[in-house]
Structures are given as C-alpha cells and as structure tokens.
Design an enzyme around this catalytic site. Structure first.
Site, PDB file in Angstrom:
ATOM      1  N   SER A 114       0.855  -1.187   0.000  1.00 55.47           N
ATOM      2  CA  SER A 114       0.000   0.000   0.000  1.00 55.47           C
ATOM      3  C   SER A 114       0.895   1.243   0.000  1.00 55.47           C
ATOM      4  O   SER A 114       2.078   1.153   0.355  1.00 55.47           O
ATOM      5  CB  SER A 114      -0.861   0.020   1.264  1.00 55.47           C
ATOM      6  OG  SER A 114      -1.446   1.296   1.453  1.00 55.47           O
ATOM      7  N   TYR A 155      -1.709  -1.210  10.840  1.00 55.07           N
ATOM      8  CA  TYR A 155      -1.953  -1.465   9.407  1.00 55.07           C
ATOM      9  C   TYR A 155      -0.743  -1.049   8.571  1.00 55.07           C
ATOM     10  O   TYR A 155      -0.272  -1.817   7.720  1.00 55.07           O
ATOM     11  CB  TYR A 155      -3.223  -0.742   8.928  1.00 55.07           C
ATOM     12  CG  TYR A 155      -3.462  -0.946   7.443  1.00 55.07           C
ATOM     13  CD1 TYR A 155      -3.695  -2.221   6.934  1.00 55.07           C
ATOM     14  CD2 TYR A 155      -3.438   0.131   6.555  1.00 55.07           C
ATOM     15  CE1 TYR A 155      -3.906  -2.421   5.567  1.00 55.07           C
ATOM     16  CE2 TYR A 155      -3.647  -0.060   5.197  1.00 55.07           C
ATOM     17  CZ  TYR A 155      -3.885  -1.344   4.701  1.00 55.07           C
ATOM     18  OH  TYR A 155      -4.072  -1.540   3.352  1.00 55.07           O
TER      19      TYR A 155
HETATM   20  N1  LIG Z   1      -8.714  -0.582  -1.478  1.00 57.45           N
HETATM   21  C1  LIG Z   1      -7.736   0.212  -1.106  1.00 57.45           C
HETATM   22  O1  LIG Z   1      -7.910   1.441  -1.011  1.00 57.45           O
HETATM   23  C2  LIG Z   1      -6.369  -0.373  -0.835  1.00 57.45           C
HETATM   24  C3  LIG Z   1      -5.277   0.518  -0.793  1.00 57.45           C
HETATM   25  C4  LIG Z   1      -4.008   0.004  -0.545  1.00 57.45           C
HETATM   26  C5  LIG Z   1      -3.822  -1.357  -0.362  1.00 57.45           C
HETATM   27  N2  LIG Z   1      -4.886  -2.198  -0.409  1.00 57.45           N
HETATM   28  C6  LIG Z   1      -4.621  -3.651  -0.181  1.00 57.45           C
HETATM   29  O2  LIG Z   1      -5.184  -4.386  -1.244  1.00 57.45           O
HETATM   30  C7  LIG Z   1      -5.559  -5.689  -0.773  1.00 57.45           C
HETATM   31  C8  LIG Z   1      -6.975  -5.989  -1.235  1.00 57.45           C
HETATM   32  O3  LIG Z   1      -7.852  -5.050  -0.653  1.00 57.45           O
HETATM   33  P1  LIG Z   1      -9.244  -4.640  -1.304  1.00 57.45           P
HETATM   34  O4  LIG Z   1      -9.249  -3.185  -1.426  1.00 57.45           O
HETATM   35  O5  LIG Z   1      -9.531  -5.457  -2.506  1.00 57.45           O
HETATM   36  O6  LIG Z   1     -10.197  -5.033  -0.081  1.00 57.45           O
HETATM   37  P2  LIG Z   1     -11.610  -5.787  -0.056  1.00 57.45           P
HETATM   38  O7  LIG Z   1     -12.481  -5.350  -1.171  1.00 57.45           O
HETATM   39  O8  LIG Z   1     -12.097  -5.607   1.349  1.00 57.45           O
HETATM   40  O9  LIG Z   1     -11.215  -7.325  -0.272  1.00 57.45           O
HETATM   41  C9  LIG Z   1     -10.524  -8.051   0.696  1.00 57.45           C
HETATM   42  C10 LIG Z   1     -10.529  -9.529   0.322  1.00 57.45           C
HETATM   43  O10 LIG Z   1      -9.833 -10.263   1.335  1.00 57.45           O
HETATM   44  C11 LIG Z   1     -10.648 -11.369   1.736  1.00 57.45           C
HETATM   45  N3  LIG Z   1     -10.411 -11.709   3.127  1.00 57.45           N
HETATM   46  C12 LIG Z   1     -10.575 -10.892   4.206  1.00 57.45           C
HETATM   47  N4  LIG Z   1     -10.325 -11.565   5.334  1.00 57.45           N
HETATM   48  C13 LIG Z   1     -10.005 -12.841   4.964  1.00 57.45           C
HETATM   49  C14 LIG Z   1      -9.662 -14.017   5.691  1.00 57.45           C
HETATM   50  N5  LIG Z   1      -9.590 -14.018   7.022  1.00 57.45           N
HETATM   51  N6  LIG Z   1      -9.406 -15.149   4.999  1.00 57.45           N
HETATM   52  C15 LIG Z   1      -9.482 -15.156   3.639  1.00 57.45           C
HETATM   53  N7  LIG Z   1      -9.795 -14.083   2.901  1.00 57.45           N
HETATM   54  C16 LIG Z   1     -10.058 -12.934   3.571  1.00 57.45           C
HETATM   55  C17 LIG Z   1     -12.086 -10.874   1.515  1.00 57.45           C
HETATM   56  O11 LIG Z   1     -12.963 -11.963   1.297  1.00 57.45           O
HETATM   57  P3  LIG Z   1     -13.940 -12.648   2.379  1.00 57.45           P
HETATM   58  O12 LIG Z   1     -14.557 -11.553   3.183  1.00 57.45           O
HETATM   59  O13 LIG Z   1     -14.906 -13.375   1.500  1.00 57.45           O
HETATM   60  O14 LIG Z   1     -13.076 -13.557   3.169  1.00 57.45           O
HETATM   61  C18 LIG Z   1     -11.925 -10.094   0.214  1.00 57.45           C
HETATM   62  O15 LIG Z   1     -11.981 -10.984  -0.875  1.00 57.45           O
HETATM   63  C19 LIG Z   1      -5.372  -5.658   0.736  1.00 57.45           C
HETATM   64  O16 LIG Z   1      -4.164  -6.335   1.068  1.00 57.45           O
HETATM   65  C20 LIG Z   1      -5.258  -4.184   1.084  1.00 57.45           C
HETATM   66  O17 LIG Z   1      -4.437  -3.963   2.216  1.00 57.45           O
HETATM   67  C21 LIG Z   1      -6.158  -1.742  -0.649  1.00 57.45           C
END
Ligand SMILES: NC(=O)c1ccc[n+]([C@@H]2O[C@H](COP(=O)([O-])OP(=O)(O)OC[C@H]3O[C@@H](n4cnc5c(N)ncnc54)[C@H](OP(=O)(O)O)[C@@H]3O)[C@@H](O)[C@H]2O)c1
Length: 258
Positions: free
Chosen positions: A140, A153
């Site tokens: 991130s 985080y």
């Molecule tokens: N969106 C942003 O602004 C942003 C910015 C910087 C970095 N990131 C990084 O990008 C990555 C993806 O984030 P995103 O934005 O796509 O978030 P998201 O839409 O909340 O998706 C998170 C995913 O992780 C899965 N997950 C959560 N807890 C889990 C567990 N205990 N076991 C297995 N799967 C689990 C969720 O599925 P289930 O709930 O079905 O398990 C979901 O598929 C993360 O590592 C985040 O730190 C995101």
C-alpha cells in the site's frame, strides 16, 4: 506478459482488487483458484470467469487466519501447477492505537503478514522446482512511512513491501518473479470494512491490476498511479519526523479523530 503456467491462485478473490486479478488473469488465459471466506460470492465470480474466458476455476472457501489454512488449500491444489500467486487478502483498521481492539489487531497481523509468509513459502518452493513462477504481494502507499493512527496497518503493509522486495532479489535465481504492488485509495470493500468514508476519487480495482501486470517481471515494486508515487518520493527527501507529522495530520482526519 510472460507465461508462468496454467493456474493462478488469488487470495481475497471474493471482492475488490482480488476479484479484479481473477478477471484480468483469466483474460490472459489462466485458470483461477479463488481463495477467500465467502463461498457463494466466489462461486458467482468463478461461473462468470468460466463463461467469459473458457478457463477452469477452483473455489476454496477458507479463513486464512486459521492455523490449518494451508492444509485446506494444498489438499485441493496438490495436483495443480500454480504459476502465479497473488497474495492479496488483507484489511485495515485505523484509530488511536491504545483504543483499538487487541484481537482485531492480531487478526490484521495474521491476515496481512503471517498468512502471506506461509503461502508464499509453500508456493515459492513448488515454483522453484519448476524454475518458473510469479508472486504478487499487495502492499500500500502507507507502506513507505510511519502512519500514526494506522500504526499496525501501515506496519503490516511495510512488512509486505520489504518481504516482497527481498524475495524479488532472492528468488530471481529460482526463476521466480516477485512484484510488490502499492495501491492508493482504490474502490473496493476495503473502506467499508475499515469503517472510513468512501473516496469518490479512488482508482478502479481493474486499473490497479492492469498497471501491475504490465510491470510483473520488470520491477521489484510499484505504486499504482502518479499521486501514489509521492509517499515513496517524500519519504526519501523529507526529514523523517516532518514527514510523519504531515502524514499524521491527514490520517487523524481520515479516522475521524480531528
Ligand atoms: N482498497 C484500497 O484502497 C487499498 C489501498 C491500498 C492497499 N490495499 C490492499 O489491497 C488488498 C486488497 O484489498 P481490497 O481493497 O480489494 O479489499 P476488499 O475489497 O475488502 O477485499 C478483501 C478480500 O480479502 C478477503 N479476506 C478478508 N479476510 C479474509 C480471511 N480471514 N481469509 C481469507 N480471505 C479474507 C475478503 O474476502 P472474504 O470476506 O470473503 O473472506 C476479500 O476478498 C489488501 O491487502 C489491502 O491492504 C487496498
């Protein structure tokens, strides 16, 4: 993009950036192993992938913070050659450190750091035997400096960055490409789970994924989009304490403490 094999495994495949990786990799001809907790949601995505791109899919519903998660995954993938691992599942929670829930913070460390270490270790060993493979690590923009009010985080994301960049060098001799992807605000379920207001200017998850796949095999890490390259730049040129203060002023507002 170089062909790394026939299968890609994506953690966090049920939403957001992980879901977008499933679509972009299937478009490139990869069959997809979807890993997350919500089975029905992954089955819907898998069905779309099969219809749109004529690829195979395998859905593995598992909580990767649980002790036995790797056994659950390997039981179903032992006969598949996983060419690409996208270590993406993660969540964030901000607030004043001493007021945050301890169990939630431990869960964050397990999901964002412990699970990726175990998964990458397993699949990198398999890839090394074939001398071919790729690993994508989701970090991130908060990985490049201390972020008060997101202390845990941002530390987990710094872990992802340092871990992935170290492996970029170390695994080259094993024929494995490693890329750290650092998105800024991206449209997904992330902010809803972090309990912070949506950002209408966030990037589309598809855009983040497309940018990253173009850099796989070429770079050790990338921040997606011009504005998201600034934290890395400022963390290099500004005095550390000044940059932490500037970031803190912003993140305090972000978590609603200002
Ligand atoms: N969106 C942003 O602004 C942003 C910015 C910087 C970095 N990131 C990084 O990008 C990555 C993806 O984030 P995103 O934005 O796509 O978030 P998201 O839409 O909340 O998706 C998170 C995913 O992780 C899965 N997950 C959560 N807890 C889990 C567990 N205990 N076991 C297995 N799967 C689990 C969720 O599925 P289930 O709930 O079905 O398990 C979901 O598929 C993360 O590592 C985040 O730190 C995101």
């Amino acid at each position: 993009m170089k062909k790394y094999g026939n299968w890609a495994l994506v953690t966090g495949a049920s939403a957001g950036i992980g879901e977008a990786y499933c679509f972009e990799l299937a478009k490139l001809g990869y069959s997809i192993v979807l890993v997350a907790r919500r089975e029905e949601r992954m089955k819907e995505i898998a069905s779309k992938l099969e219809k749109q791109f004529s690829v195979k899919t395998l859905v593995i519903p598992v909580d990767i913070t649980q002790e036995d998660f790797l056994e659950k995954i390997t039981a179903k993938t032992k006969d598949l050659e996983i060419g690409i691992l996208v270590s993406n599942a993660g969540f964030g929670k901000g607030g004043k450190f001493i007021e945050l829930d301890q169990n939630k913070m431990a869960e964050m460390v397990k999901l964002n750091c412990v699970a990726p270490t175990i998964l990458v270790h397993h699949f990198a060993k398999e890839m090394a035997k074939r001398k071919c493979g790729a690993i994508i690590h989701l970090a991130s923009v908060v990985a490049y400096q201390a972020v008060p009010y997101y202390a845990v985080y941002s530390a987990t994301k710094a872990f992802n960055l340092i871990f992935g960049e170290s492996l970029w060098h170390e695994l080259k001799e094993n024929g494995i490409d490693s890329l750290v992807v650092s998105p800024g605000s991206t449209k997904s379920e992330f902010r809803q789970i972090a309990e912070i207001p949506e950002n209408p200017h966030g990037m589309e998850a598809e855009e983040v994924v497309k940018i990253s796949l173009k850099k796989l095999g070429k770079r050790s890490s990338i921040a997606t989009g011009f504005i998201n390259k600034l934290p890395e730049f400022f963390s290099r040129i500004l005095p550390r304490r000044l940059w932490i203060k500037i970031v803190a002023d912003q993140s305090k507002k972000n978590v609603g403490l200002d």
